[in-house]
Scaffold this active site. Sequence first.
Site, mmCIF file in Angstrom:
data_model
loop_
_atom_site.group_PDB
_atom_site.id
_atom_site.type_symbol
_atom_site.label_atom_id
_atom_site.label_comp_id
_atom_site.label_asym_id
_atom_site.label_seq_id
_atom_site.Cartn_x
_atom_site.Cartn_y
_atom_site.Cartn_z
ATOM 1 N N GLU A 135 0.975 -1.279 -0.026
ATOM 2 C CA GLU A 135 0.027 -0.122 -0.033
ATOM 3 C C GLU A 135 1.051 1.183 0.269
ATOM 4 O O GLU A 135 1.454 1.763 1.117
ATOM 5 C CB GLU A 135 -0.996 0.186 0.960
ATOM 6 C CG GLU A 135 -2.144 0.806 1.203
ATOM 7 C CD GLU A 135 -2.191 2.180 1.597
ATOM 8 O OE1 GLU A 135 -1.344 3.290 0.841
ATOM 9 O OE2 GLU A 135 -2.074 2.542 2.931
ATOM 10 N N CYS B 72 -2.332 9.076 2.960
ATOM 11 C CA CYS B 72 -2.057 8.514 1.716
ATOM 12 C C CYS B 72 -3.506 8.476 0.751
ATOM 13 O O CYS B 72 -3.065 8.710 -0.582
ATOM 14 C CB CYS B 72 -1.698 7.212 1.875
ATOM 15 S SG CYS B 72 -2.977 6.071 2.683
#
Length: 490
Positions: free
Chosen positions: A239, A273
């Site tokens: 990720e 993010c």
Amino acid sequence: MTSTARAVETFDSLNPATDEVVGTYPVHTDQDVTEAVERARAAAAWWNSLGFAGRADRLRQWKSVVARRMESLCQVVSEETGKPFGDAQLEIVLAIEHIAWAARNARKVLGPQRRSPGLLLSNQAATVEYHPLGVVGVIGPWNYPVFTPLGSVSYALAAGNAVVFKPSEYTPGVGKWLVDAFAEVVPEYPVLQLITGFGATGAALTRADIDKIAFTGSAATGKKIMATAAERLTPVIIEAGGKDPLLVDSDADLDAAAEAAVWGAFSNAGQTCVGVERVYVHQQVYDTFVSKVVQRAKQVSPGSDYGPMTMPAQLDVVRRHIADALAKGGRALVGGKDAVGDRYVQPTVLVDVPEDSQAVREETFGPTITIAKVADMDEAIEKANDSSYGLGSTVFSKRRGMELARRLRTGQTAINAPLSFAGIASLPFGGIGDSGFGRIHGPEGLREFARPKAIARQRFTTPLVLTTFARTARTEALVSKLIKRLHGRP
């Protein structure tokens, strides 16, 4: 760095707002990591033996400890990241929801499932079940040190694995708090272990005899993780970063869209993010939307609404992106070239920024946002998708929300609300392109930490036996006739 009397190398965890030392932790060596994985291997067998019900009970107890002592954990998160208490609480609340969902749904998702054997093998019973991998290594980030790593840890544990967890060197205290709380409800074996240190410790975990690695961080580090894991063919979940767009259609609720843009861009000092970094606005509502964003952004105050930049090196990245945008003709309506201080960054709203600028192409990971005018939503989609990243996205549109969401090249999209997909435990979370691959959360997240086992059991014999050297020409002729009748019709 210092050395104790036992010659154990240590490092200090600092409050980024004050540089106060809030904890001291060991730098675990390759040998330390190897020994932790060996302990985890034995613990995994015991943990798996508890079954879904037994593991669910322990996970519920862990969730209860975290919920009851939330203020204590908030304090640790706030000290190590600098984020306000309320922001720390928000990520902990979301993490608790994910622990609860994984515990409640693991049996349903991973338990034995019947499959159709088909006509030719109708005498067989077909079953798929999911077995734990064994030992999972989790390397967590510093920006959301509870919510993000627990998206892997909780699901890996619910699937029956033991976990060796390396938190960021910026937030080791958060990792220790979580592991210690788990040990209170699972004292028998070290099912969840902590290792601390820097990049070398994470590399050692990646090289170790583990069955999967789940990493959250930059794309550059993710590539290094993959290269190292490839030496042992260890599967990975990556990720990585994002350059997430927000689309505002002509019929959007502009107040809600502006609020979402400001929250998505500036909360947690932009160190998210899936935070909003780019906005594409229909020309019919562009001026009104920009005015609303500017009005709200001017009311956001660093130090109270969000904390400092947790990683000092990120200050230079933010400064560089703002300078590049302004040098290429962009304008700062809020903040600008003097927005970056020693610890904090002022909210910065940039317009007229060329699409080839660093502030549009690269992940900024700071409290900045670019807003661009587009002729229509087709242009917005084209520009939003013109990125190497593909993590999150947001759409504000009353009529076309679902259509636009489906056209965005991202792992997840929120419609008419900011980042809502992250809080829904049943939805998978992950990216494509430079944002990584694999999924955490939801059924897909549980299956990431399990291996499918296919079982075929013969229930009775049949005259049409094909898997034998005693197969006759008559049998072959019957099978040929049957298949042509079943599948030969146009």
